[in-house]
Design a protein around this motif. Structure first.
Motif, PDB file in Angstrom:
ATOM      1  N   TYR A   1      21.434  77.747  73.820  1.00 21.29           N
ATOM      2  CA  TYR A   1      22.278  78.102  72.679  1.00 21.29           C
ATOM      3  C   TYR A   1      23.766  77.927  73.006  1.00 21.29           C
ATOM      4  CZ  TYR A   1      24.653  80.560  69.000  1.00 21.29           C
ATOM      5  OH  TYR A   1      25.514  80.852  67.976  1.00 21.29           O
ATOM      6  N   PHE A   2      24.180  78.498  74.117  1.00 23.99           N
ATOM      7  CA  PHE A   2      25.610  78.408  74.450  1.00 23.99           C
ATOM      8  C   PHE A   2      26.008  76.974  74.786  1.00 23.99           C
ATOM      9  CE2 PHE A   2      25.148  83.029  74.859  1.00 23.99           C
ATOM     10  CZ  PHE A   2      26.235  83.417  74.099  1.00 23.99           C
TER      11      PHE A   2
ATOM     12  N   LYS B   1      24.915  74.367  73.391  1.00 22.19           N
ATOM     13  CA  LYS B   1      25.061  73.662  72.118  1.00 22.19           C
ATOM     14  C   LYS B   1      26.307  74.132  71.351  1.00 22.19           C
ATOM     15  CE  LYS B   1      22.211  74.836  68.925  1.00 22.19           C
ATOM     16  NZ  LYS B   1      20.945  75.185  68.250  1.00 22.19           N
ATOM     17  N   GLN B   2      26.603  75.416  71.448  1.00 18.35           N
ATOM     18  CA  GLN B   2      27.685  76.000  70.659  1.00 18.35           C
ATOM     19  C   GLN B   2      29.067  75.792  71.260  1.00 18.35           C
ATOM     20  OE1 GLN B   2      27.721  77.712  67.638  1.00 18.35           O
ATOM     21  NE2 GLN B   2      25.657  76.881  67.451  1.00 18.35           N
TER      22      GLN B   2
END
Lengths: 132, 132, 132
Positions: free
Chosen positions: A61-62, A64-65
């Motif tokens: 997640y991180f 990608k973000q």
């Protein structure tokens, strides 16, 4: 009254420090434990400890973000994971405060306390543990 | 010295717990109130209490930023809102520390303290309240 | 026992308040400093103080991640930076707790404490500082 906890990290990822913090608790009547990372590209999270896959999904997640090595970053020169590490640290935070009950961190059954290293390479991270 | 607050939730969304926490404050000379959620798919936020639309926009934001049932998630099997719930909880955090003045939470005029349930269905969430 | 710190802001951006908070510390044996913003569109972050570019990259990140004046926002009427300011404040948080050692914030060498104003115009932000 505070104590220091040194954690050695080998690249980006999380390290469960729950047992280490519990082992350092000393004050008989303490009610809260405050753990503080003295760096700006490592942070602390509390999340599920029941499945290593969960921790990999968090990292995905991180990743990608928060872009690593974004060509638009102005702050450069300290490696591809540096500026993204600062942003990840802001999003997750440098500190946690956790209740102490009967001399131990009163975490839920599935909660673990993790140091989240956001940079590559070997790093030595200094944490300050305070009991109140 | 700490107290337990049980909050029943009915699906994803926020519940204003400001009054409930205020009602549990007991310690005459306390300066800080620490509220801690013992779960990894519910969290706490402090945000504006003047307009229910604001809270819906917050939910829209997290729904857009954190995919539910992302096919790339490795951690599966506990429902479509489970892994996204863990990520939302990391982003928002499991604890809040709030000043106490004159025996009440010293929140700003427009600040409310909300339990943010990230999962579907009925859940019983256990919070630990500590006054120092 | 708590103190108030008023910070005047002139539009969106960060203000280093490390020295101001240090200057207000009074309690000889305090171990923790808690700083709390009593508003919902300003927040606190701790990040690198060694390069102003780093702070600009942080602002770029939030500008990209949280849309200003999103036409889908339901909560409108208080300006283009209002709802995005609420979301930014949730993501970064209204409070920081920092160890005190020898009467000063025990921040790492490169850590600064910043008030993050998310709105435009001139604002007066009230912070509550508590030492324990």
């Amino acid at each position: 009254m505070s104590q220091t906890l040194i954690v050695s990290t080998q690249g980006r990822g999380v390290i469960d420090i729950t047992a280490q913090v519990n082992a350092q608790l000393k004050k008989a009547d303490a009610q809260l434990c405050h753990v503080f990372v003295t760096h700006t590209s490592a942070s602390l999270i509390i999340t599920g400890n029941e499945d290593p896959d969960l921790l990999l999904d968090v990292e995905d997640y991180f990743k990608k973000q928060v872009a690593d090595a974004d060509p638009n970053y102005r702050h450069k020169g300290q490696g591809d994971l540096d500026m993204s590490g600062h942003i990840r640290s802001i999003l997750t935070g440098e500190a946690k405060t956790i209740p102490i009950i009967n001399g131990k961190l009163a975490l839920g059954k599935f909660q673990g306390l993790y140091l989240y290293e956001h940079r590559s390479g070997n790093n030595t991270r200094k944490l300050i543990i305070t009991e109140l």
